[in-house]
Design an enzyme around this catalytic site. Structure first.
Site, PDB file in Angstrom:
ATOM      1  N   GLY A 105       0.824  -1.105   0.060  1.00 53.34           N
ATOM      2  CA  GLY A 105       0.060   0.004   0.022  1.00 53.34           C
ATOM      3  C   GLY A 105       0.916   1.306  -0.207  1.00 53.34           C
ATOM      4  N   GLU A 108       1.587   1.985  -3.621  1.00 49.76           N
ATOM      5  CA  GLU A 108       0.392   2.149  -4.174  1.00 49.76           C
ATOM      6  C   GLU A 108       0.061   3.503  -3.744  1.00 49.76           C
ATOM      7  OE1 GLU A 108      -1.552  -1.446  -2.329  1.00 49.76           O
ATOM      8  OE2 GLU A 108      -2.372  -1.824  -4.333  1.00 49.76           O
TER       9      GLU A 108
HETATM   10  N1  T1G Z   1       1.917  -3.962   9.012  1.00 52.09           N
HETATM   11  C1  T1G Z   1       2.085  -4.012  10.490  1.00 52.09           C
HETATM   12  N2  T1G Z   1       3.252  -4.286  10.973  1.00 52.09           N
HETATM   13  C2  T1G Z   1       4.217  -4.506  10.158  1.00 52.09           C
HETATM   14  C3  T1G Z   1       4.369  -4.397   8.806  1.00 52.09           C
HETATM   15  C4  T1G Z   1       3.010  -3.842   8.287  1.00 52.09           C
HETATM   16  N3  T1G Z   1       2.821  -3.878   7.071  1.00 52.09           N
HETATM   17  N4  T1G Z   1       5.540  -4.535   8.396  1.00 52.09           N
HETATM   18  C5  T1G Z   1       6.414  -4.925   9.460  1.00 52.09           C
HETATM   19  N5  T1G Z   1       5.744  -4.731  10.607  1.00 52.09           N
HETATM   20  C6  T1G Z   1       6.266  -4.625  11.892  1.00 52.09           C
HETATM   21  C7  T1G Z   1       6.944  -6.178  12.109  1.00 52.09           C
HETATM   22  O1  T1G Z   1       5.850  -7.220  12.388  1.00 52.09           O
HETATM   23  C8  T1G Z   1       7.898  -5.843  13.265  1.00 52.09           C
HETATM   24  O2  T1G Z   1       7.204  -5.906  14.270  1.00 52.09           O
HETATM   25  C9  T1G Z   1       8.371  -4.483  12.921  1.00 52.09           C
HETATM   26  O3  T1G Z   1       7.276  -4.004  12.220  1.00 52.09           O
HETATM   27  C10 T1G Z   1       9.649  -4.506  11.894  1.00 52.09           C
HETATM   28  O4  T1G Z   1       9.474  -5.281  10.964  1.00 52.09           O
HETATM   29  C11 T1G Z   1      -3.476  -2.628   0.394  1.00 52.09           C
HETATM   30  C12 T1G Z   1      -3.089  -5.465   1.304  1.00 52.09           C
HETATM   31  C13 T1G Z   1       9.146  -3.204   6.044  1.00 52.09           C
HETATM   32  C14 T1G Z   1      11.041  -4.692   4.935  1.00 52.09           C
HETATM   33  O5  T1G Z   1       4.139  -6.886   3.205  1.00 52.09           O
HETATM   34  O6  T1G Z   1       8.652  -6.484   4.662  1.00 52.09           O
HETATM   35  O7  T1G Z   1       0.051  -3.284   1.562  1.00 52.09           O
HETATM   36  O8  T1G Z   1       8.326  -7.753  15.490  1.00 52.09           O
HETATM   37  O9  T1G Z   1      11.236  -6.948  11.716  1.00 52.09           O
HETATM   38  O10 T1G Z   1      13.549  -6.313   8.705  1.00 52.09           O
HETATM   39  O11 T1G Z   1      -2.280  -3.697  -1.285  1.00 52.09           O
HETATM   40  O12 T1G Z   1       8.840  -5.459   7.690  1.00 52.09           O
HETATM   41  O13 T1G Z   1       9.069  -5.385  15.929  1.00 52.09           O
HETATM   42  O14 T1G Z   1       6.981  -6.345  16.901  1.00 52.09           O
HETATM   43  O15 T1G Z   1      10.226  -7.045   9.310  1.00 52.09           O
HETATM   44  O16 T1G Z   1      13.498  -3.866   8.976  1.00 52.09           O
HETATM   45  C15 T1G Z   1       2.402  -5.137   2.308  1.00 52.09           C
HETATM   46  C16 T1G Z   1       5.964  -6.075   5.261  1.00 52.09           C
HETATM   47  C17 T1G Z   1       1.265  -5.425   3.315  1.00 52.09           C
HETATM   48  C18 T1G Z   1       5.839  -5.375   4.029  1.00 52.09           C
HETATM   49  C19 T1G Z   1      11.224  -4.151   7.247  1.00 52.09           C
HETATM   50  N6  T1G Z   1       3.520  -4.624   2.814  1.00 52.09           N
HETATM   51  N7  T1G Z   1       7.205  -5.776   5.979  1.00 52.09           N
HETATM   52  O17 T1G Z   1      11.988  -5.146   7.670  1.00 52.09           O
HETATM   53  O18 T1G Z   1      11.947  -5.036  10.076  1.00 52.09           O
HETATM   54  S1  T1G Z   1      -0.251  -5.733   2.695  1.00 52.09           S
HETATM   55  C20 T1G Z   1       4.292  -5.835   3.336  1.00 52.09           C
HETATM   56  C21 T1G Z   1       8.344  -5.974   5.490  1.00 52.09           C
HETATM   57  C22 T1G Z   1      -0.681  -4.705   1.666  1.00 52.09           C
HETATM   58  C23 T1G Z   1      -2.074  -3.244   0.064  1.00 52.09           C
HETATM   59  C24 T1G Z   1      -1.758  -4.488   0.717  1.00 52.09           C
HETATM   60  C25 T1G Z   1       9.459  -5.617   6.553  1.00 52.09           C
HETATM   61  C26 T1G Z   1      10.132  -4.386   6.081  1.00 52.09           C
HETATM   62  P1  T1G Z   1       8.119  -6.204  15.628  1.00 52.09           P
HETATM   63  P2  T1G Z   1      10.867  -6.275  10.455  1.00 52.09           P
HETATM   64  P3  T1G Z   1      13.031  -5.043   8.938  1.00 52.09           P
END
Ligand code: T1G
Length: 694
Positions: A105, A108
């Site tokens: 997002g 997006e």
């Molecule tokens: N939502 C909520 N929490 C998130 C999050 C997210 N999208 N991404 C990371 N966290 C939390 C994670 O659980 C951890 O929490 C902390 O942030 C650090 O993350 C509408 C439907 C950005 C590359 O799939 O790939 O958008 O353990 O340990 O190694 O089309 O996080 O500290 O409590 O991974 O530096 C699409 C997912 C969502 C990206 C950073 N986005 N995140 O990596 O840290 S769906 C993703 C990552 C969406 C739309 C659709 C990675 C990172 P805690 P981390 P990192």
């Protein structure tokens, strides 16, 4: 400066209105962020003093996506579509200022902006497919309009991000900013206005879709190209369908189609499992009884003992993380051979274009070979990867204890031996830990970290942080035979060997588990790893396995000898059923007095998987694993359990522990006490609970 919401502020800086998101740790698009961005853009539109708007983020990254913790809860306003629509319909140019990772997002939202600038280190991508989803806020409709359908398909169905430089090349980013990003974005916004550049609405750009319309085989060819990697996954196909909608439908219809396909996935088990796994993987980093702020030891140099397959692979992980390695062998010829293998592995990666020659040269420059243990006197960590023999390992650890500096971590890569006992061979058992890499160690992501009764919190915390630094996914486990992964694997192997004696064809056992989603079945896997590996371990323990021993006695060690459980044509790795093995099985069954019978696929699956789940329940009862989800992380990353099933424990909850419990009781009646359900499994089943309730 105006606080639009708790997470978003607006401030006019000269003629540019700056909307800044601040929602640590990754600026996820929670309700408050969405409301704030919408309000901030509206504030900029209403602010007569500004002629353009910048959307920026505090912290380490631009928006990393929707807030995954909100999934499954009732939707809250404003939806992301509405926020992006507000941006795109702004009467003033909106410029996204991207650093860190603009993902899902986040990208997006940036695609709703009229322009995008980024720092050189930024990455942009649509990784929703890794959550079993697809970009649900217009990404499947806007991205193809910017980068073209082929690249959009790769980015959306694959989920991998691209760097800012590549994004600039393909028009996804309009400028790379050196220095302060927000200042650079403000200057860019002013330039847009000064040059009278248009309000570029991506949703109006259709030229790049024309190319796809002229290439009718494009989608079929792409489906074919990802078929093997996306086998059984549902999300990639829906991603492709959504992009097809971008090509064949007007924008608004395409959005509707995207929404339908998104909801189909969101309501499915696969995306639930993959979202569960996203958090399970991160939770595994945390050790329940080790405080988050435990001080870490500095790891700036490493020593590896043993330059064989494992030692060389382990060394490569450290070298690629920029950590100098001294690798020690007993003889110069072994050392030279090991160093040459490391070099050739890197050279192969360079030749595939997955590594630059400079990067390879840097790695090799960090590698020092030695045949003298004394050269490890100053390293911060030593990882022993030598022959699986307790006496040899205890001898080495005794020597390391005398040679290595105080505070150095002494780790063993053993996969079967008692690390408590190894630790007792030193005067520093609190610095001894197991770091169980999986072969090939430079490829497999899983790192099973094994704590002894005396391993200190600092050493455990240091090794968990180190895992991430060297690109591994760690899970902390306790000492027992086979630790967690292999202990569970042994249960599956035992049942698979019984099934083929009872009448199941070994190729059917492999097929059932392959169709379930595993990369290969137990017999093909044994042929790949080498049947002699298990044979040596059984001999060491005085254990026999009629069929497995018989094929090893014939020298049928698997792919490496051309014959194993299967026959392999020269140069061909496709397993072919072999009548010789069929005869061995029939003879072994006769000798064991077994009347062979037809065995159904359903029985094969249950008899291979349920003992794994039962053993996992025992592992949890014994405290060898502290979480059920850690066991899932181990099996997905260590053994290729399909992530769309979440892991054995998630799968067990999906089947229902009561169903598994009742089936086990039936198997117990037929096959004996080995099918006695673990007390924890029985308790949860009777309480109508799952492992998730622990
Ligand atoms: N939502 C909520 N929490 C998130 C999050 C997210 N999208 N991404 C990371 N966290 C939390 C994670 O659980 C951890 O929490 C902390 O942030 C650090 O993350 C509408 C439907 C950005 C590359 O799939 O790939 O958008 O353990 O340990 O190694 O089309 O996080 O500290 O409590 O991974 O530096 C699409 C997912 C969502 C990206 C950073 N986005 N995140 O990596 O840290 S769906 C993703 C990552 C969406 C739309 C659709 C990675 C990172 P805690 P981390 P990192």
């Amino acid at each position: 400066m105006t606080a639009i919401t708790e997470f978003v502020r607006y401030e006019a800086q000269g003629t540019v209105g700056v909307v800044t998101v601040n929602n640590p740790p990754v600026n996820a698009l929670s309700q408050g962020v969405r409301e704030g961005i919408k309000g901030g853009i509206e504030a900029g539109m209403a602010d007569a003093s500004v002629t353009s708007i910048v959307l920026a983020c505090d912290g380490r990254t631009f928006i990393a996506g929707a807030d995954i913790t909100e999934f499954g809860k009732p939707p809250t306003e404003p939806g992301l579509h509405e926020v992006i629509g507000t941006i795109e319909s702004s009467n003033k140019p909106v410029v996204a200022a991207i650093h860190g990772t603009a993902l899902g997002g986040g990208l997006e939202t940036a695609l709703g902006c009229h322009y995008r600038v980024a720092v050189a280190s930024a990455k942009v991508g649509l990784p929703e497919v890794k959550l079993g989803l697809l970009p649900g806020a217009g990404g499947t409709q806007r991205l193809p309009r910017v980068v073209g359908v082929p690249m959009a398909l790769t980015m959306i169905a694959g989920g991998a991000p691209i760097g800012a430089k590549k994004a600039l090349e393909v028009g996804l980013v309009d400028e790379i900013v050196d220095g302060d990003l927000t200042e650079g974005a403000i200057e860019f916004a002013k330039k847009v206005v000064a040059e009278g550049r248009p309000l570029v609405k991506i949703s109006d750009q259709n030229e790049k879709l024309e190319d796809a319309r002229k290439n009718p085989s494009l989608f079929a060819d792409f489906r074919k190209s990802i078929a093997r990697k996306s086998r059984n996954f549902e999300a990639p196909e829906n991603c492709i369908k959504a992009v097809e909608g971008a090509v064949n439908l007007p924008f608004d219809e395409g959005l509707k189609r995207e929404r339908e396909l998104f909801m189909e996935l969101m309501q499915g088990e696969q995306s639930g499992a993959q979202q569960y796994f996203f958090f399970a993987e991160r939770l595994a980093n945390k050790i329940p009884d080790v405080p988050k702020d435990t001080p870490l030891l500095d790891i700036n140099t490493a020593g590896i003992i043993g330059a064989g397959t494992m030692g060389g692979g382990i060394a490569m992980n450290f070298l690629q993380a920029g950590i100098p390695v001294t690798i020690v062998e007993t003889k110069q010829e072994f050392l030279d051979k090991g160093m040459d293998i490391i070099k050739s592995n890197y050279a192969a990666t360079v030749s595939k274009g997955r590594m630059s020659q400079d990067a390879m040269d840097k790695c090799m420059s960090l590698l020092t070979g030695s045949i003298n243990l004394e050269d490890l006197s100053d390293v911060d960590i030593v990882i022993e990867a030598i022959f699986e023999n307790m006496d040899v390992k205890k001898d080495i650890f005794g020597k390391l204890d005398k040679i290595c500096k105080q505070g150095a971590i002494l780790a063993t890569n053993t996969s079967t031996l008692d690390i408590d006992e190894i630790g007792e061979a030193t005067t520093r058992p609190e610095y001894v830990i197991g770091l169980h890499f999986f072969s090939p160690a430079n490829v497999m992501k899983l790192l099973e970290e094994v704590r002894t009764k005396k391993t200190s919190a600092t050493v455990m915390a240091t090794c968990m942080a180190l895992a991430k630094r060297i690109g591994k996914i760690p899970a902390m486990v306790g000492v027992c035979e086979g630790f967690v992964g292999n202990r569970i694997l042994a249960q599956r192997g035992e049942q698979a060997n019984k099934l083929i004696l009872e009448g199941a064809k070994l190729e059917d056992v492999d097929r059932v588990l392959f169709d379930f989603g595993l990369p290969m079945g137990p017999f093909a896997m044994s042929d790949l790893a080498g049947n002699d590996v298990g044979w040596r371990i059984r001999q060491g323990k005085g254990v026999t396995s009629p069929v497995a021993d018989a094929i090893c006695e014939l020298g049928r060690f698997g792919q490496k000898t051309g014959d194993g459980y299967y026959h392999y044509e020269k140069g061909n790795r496709t397993p072919q059923p072999d009548p010789i093995v069929e005869d061995i099985i029939i003879n072994a069954a006769r000798d064991a007095g077994i009347n062979r019978r037809q065995v159904s696929d359903e029985e094969i699956l249950k008899r291979c998987v349920y003992p794994m789940i039962n053993e996992a329940a025992k592992i949890l009862e014994e405290g060898i694993a502290s979480r059920a989800s850690d066991i899932d992380v181990i099996w997905v990353y260590g053994y290729g359990w399909p992530v769309y099933r979440g892991g054995p424990m998630r799968y067990a909850d999906h089947i229902g522990l009561d169903n598994i419990y009742n089936d086990m009781l039936k198997f117990k009646e037929e096959f004996g006490d080995e099918w006695t359900p673990a007390p924890l499994l029985e308790k949860l089943a009777k309480e109508g609970k799952g492992f998730k309730d622990l």
